[in-house]
Design an enzyme around this catalytic site. Structure first.
Site, mmCIF file in Angstrom:
data_model
loop_
_atom_site.group_PDB
_atom_site.id
_atom_site.type_symbol
_atom_site.label_atom_id
_atom_site.label_comp_id
_atom_site.label_asym_id
_atom_site.label_seq_id
_atom_site.Cartn_x
_atom_site.Cartn_y
_atom_site.Cartn_z
ATOM 1 C CG ASP A 1 -32.318 -29.682 -48.683
ATOM 2 O OD1 ASP A 1 -31.630 -29.086 -47.845
ATOM 3 O OD2 ASP A 1 -32.445 -30.924 -48.680
ATOM 4 C CG ASP B 1 -29.232 -32.808 -50.071
ATOM 5 O OD1 ASP B 1 -29.193 -33.079 -48.868
ATOM 6 O OD2 ASP B 1 -29.894 -33.469 -50.898
ATOM 7 C CE LYS C 1 -30.878 -31.315 -45.838
ATOM 8 N NZ LYS C 1 -31.130 -32.459 -46.691
ATOM 9 C CB CYS D 1 -35.211 -32.622 -47.151
ATOM 10 S SG CYS D 1 -34.067 -33.796 -47.955
#
Length: 196
Positions: free
Chosen positions: A8, A46, A106, A151
């Site tokens: 991320d 993300d 995700k 995360c």
């Protein structure tokens, strides 16, 4: 075979992003320094729809930081971030993206969040990360990215559970909350994760 997984590192988590991780930009240079040492580099993103369950504005009367129950899972409410195809969802231009072999998306299901790069938070759906790594005969993974106590934490815990030798490169991660982060790093050590 060893892989690098970058978690991320997206504009919304960096300086002036909608969900800025303090000093998040400081991970970019260390990542660029090591990225060419790996023949397999995977990055997670993300990748939220606008009606995502984690966005505070999608819950009337609720604010950022509130915790709600959705489908029996606790959900922290965040600012709108990393919306699919938005500038905020992009990798920063300063990251050596040419070295990335595969991007794993995700959090794309509007009804459930996904901190881990392997599964959603309910462990209902896989992201495809395990399958990709197994096809490439990866047995060992080094992790960098954002943010340590969310995360990064859930991805590396799942990494161990999926049977990978798991290491975290400390100069390549940043946290939101120092105390939570320290607790997370201790938890990582207790699970046999090497902190480099």
């Amino acid at each position: 075979m060893k892989a690098l997984v970058i978690i991320d590192v997206q504009n919304d988590f960096l300086k002036e992003g909608s969900l800025e991780v303090p000093n998040g930009n400081d991970v970019i240079e260390p990542i660029n320094e090591i990225i060419n040492n790996y023949s397999i580099v995977v990055a997670t993103k993300d990748w939220h729809p606008l009606d995502h369950v984690s966005f505070a504005p999608n819950h009337q009367g609720k604010k950022i930081g509130d915790v709600v129950k959705v489908n029996n899972l606790e959900q922290i409410l965040w600012p709108v971030h990393c919306v699919q195809e938005s500038e905020g969802s992009n990798f920063p231009s300063t990251l050596n993206i040419k070295a990335i072999n595969k991007t794993i998306y995700k959090g794309s299901n509007s009804q459930i969040d996904s901190y881990s790069g392997f599964y959603d938070n309910g462990k209902i759906r896989k992201t495809g990360l395990t399958d990709y790594l197994k096809i490439k005969n990866v047995t060992s993974i080094d992790y960098v990215g954002l943010a340590t106590e969310y995360c990064v934490k859930f991805t590396v815990f799942d990494s161990v559970a999926e049977g990978f030798k798991t290491r975290v490169i400390l100069k390549g991660i940043k946290c939101i909350n120092e105390a939570e982060s320290n607790k997370t790093l201790e938890e990582m050590k207790s699970k046999g994760i090497d902190l480099l």
